[in-house]
Design a protein around this motif. Structure first.
Motif, PDB file in Angstrom:
ATOM      1  N   LYS A  53      23.302   4.166  16.455  1.00 32.39           N
ATOM      2  CA  LYS A  53      24.550   4.554  16.367  1.00 32.39           C
ATOM      3  C   LYS A  53      25.168   5.462  15.857  1.00 32.39           C
ATOM      4  N   SER A  54      24.450   6.696  15.253  1.00 37.03           N
ATOM      5  CA  SER A  54      24.600   7.856  14.994  1.00 37.03           C
ATOM      6  C   SER A  54      24.665   8.809  15.998  1.00 37.03           C
ATOM      7  N   ILE A  55      25.650   9.521  16.201  1.00 34.58           N
ATOM      8  CA  ILE A  55      25.840  11.190  17.437  1.00 34.58           C
ATOM      9  C   ILE A  55      25.364  11.902  16.813  1.00 34.58           C
ATOM     10  N   VAL A  56      24.090  12.568  16.934  1.00 39.43           N
ATOM     11  CA  VAL A  56      23.568  13.814  16.508  1.00 39.43           C
ATOM     12  C   VAL A  56      24.021  15.160  17.109  1.00 39.43           C
ATOM     13  N   GLY A  57      24.973  14.978  18.114  1.00 40.58           N
ATOM     14  CA  GLY A  57      24.922  15.928  18.736  1.00 40.58           C
ATOM     15  C   GLY A  57      26.188  16.429  20.341  1.00 40.58           C
ATOM     16  N   TYR A  58      27.338  17.053  19.954  1.00 40.42           N
ATOM     17  CA  TYR A  58      28.317  16.035  20.859  1.00 40.42           C
ATOM     18  C   TYR A  58      28.395  18.098  21.554  1.00 40.42           C
ATOM     19  N   LEU A  59      28.852  17.290  23.254  1.00 42.42           N
ATOM     20  CA  LEU A  59      29.592  19.019  23.347  1.00 42.42           C
ATOM     21  C   LEU A  59      30.608  18.575  24.691  1.00 42.42           C
ATOM     22  N   LEU A  60      31.939  19.013  23.845  1.00 48.19           N
ATOM     23  CA  LEU A  60      33.265  19.335  24.171  1.00 48.19           C
ATOM     24  C   LEU A  60      33.490  19.962  24.935  1.00 48.19           C
ATOM     25  N   ILE A  74      30.319  23.345  20.850  1.00 53.69           N
ATOM     26  CA  ILE A  74      28.830  22.211  20.503  1.00 53.69           C
ATOM     27  C   ILE A  74      28.450  22.181  19.683  1.00 53.69           C
ATOM     28  N   ALA A  75      27.753  20.701  19.303  1.00 55.44           N
ATOM     29  CA  ALA A  75      27.764  20.564  17.883  1.00 55.44           C
ATOM     30  C   ALA A  75      26.111  19.739  17.717  1.00 55.44           C
ATOM     31  N   GLY A  84      15.813  20.727  20.450  1.00 52.49           N
ATOM     32  CA  GLY A  84      16.312  20.589  22.663  1.00 52.49           C
ATOM     33  C   GLY A  84      17.167  19.860  22.230  1.00 52.49           C
ATOM     34  N   ILE A  85      17.525  19.124  21.866  1.00 49.17           N
ATOM     35  CA  ILE A  85      19.143  18.184  21.809  1.00 49.17           C
ATOM     36  C   ILE A  85      19.764  18.711  22.365  1.00 49.17           C
ATOM     37  N   ALA A  86      20.993  20.436  22.235  1.00 49.60           N
ATOM     38  CA  ALA A  86      21.988  21.472  22.343  1.00 49.60           C
ATOM     39  C   ALA A  86      21.459  21.366  24.637  1.00 49.60           C
TER      40      ALA A  86
END
Length: 159
Positions: A53-60, A74-75, A84-86
């Motif tokens: 349920k955790s957000i560990v990264g995003y791209l907007l 991107i974070a 390697g998540i990004a």
């Protein structure tokens, strides 16, 4: 680690996690985002790397026109960086764009990790905006990439 992650579109239940991740990732107030502004607007897309349920990264991203997209932000959470998540987020984002789409972005000159990520995905440097960032003062590097590849979908070819 990567096997336990799911890349998916963000939903309204992710809002608090997205805002928290953004504020922890970007100390400068000018770089902090309020994700509520991006939900329910059809020209914005938010994809997330989720672990349970955790957000560990995003791209907007912003769909500027039919075939031009701008990566806004991107974070990746500090604990999950250099895993390697990004790259996973970027691969998913680019893999879902049409041929001849242009992807644009700007990145702080001092953000060498992000610049390396973009160069790994074959983004070109298009220009520099001197002293674009004010807190702290830094140049913005303008980068872009055109999607040239055709996607191959096994089983979709005609016989």
């Amino acid at each position: 680690m990567k096997n336990s992650l799911k890349i998916r579109k963000a939903n309204e239940f992710d809002l608090e996690n997205l805002n928290n991740l953004n504020s922890k990732s970007f100390k400068a107030l000018t770089k902090r985002l309020d994700f509520l502004n991006f939900f329910n607007k059809k020209n914005y897309e938010i994809i997330v790397a989720a672990k349970e349920k955790s957000i560990v990264g995003y791209l907007l991203s912003l769909n500027v026109t039919e075939n031009i997209y701008e990566i806004i932000s991107i974070a990746v959470g500090s604990y999950y960086r250099k895993k390697g998540i990004a790259s996973l987020l970027m691969s998913d984002f680019l893999g879902n764009k049409k041929v001849n789409s242009k992807i644009i972005l700007e990145v702080a000159n001092k953000n060498k990790v992000a610049i390396k990520l973009y160069k790994n995905f074959l983004f070109d440097i298009d220009g520099i905006r001197k002293d674009y960032y004010k807190d702290p003062i830094d140049d913005a590097i303008l980068m872009s990439k055109i999607i040239w590849h055709y996607k191959f979908n096994p089983g979709s070819e005609s016989s």
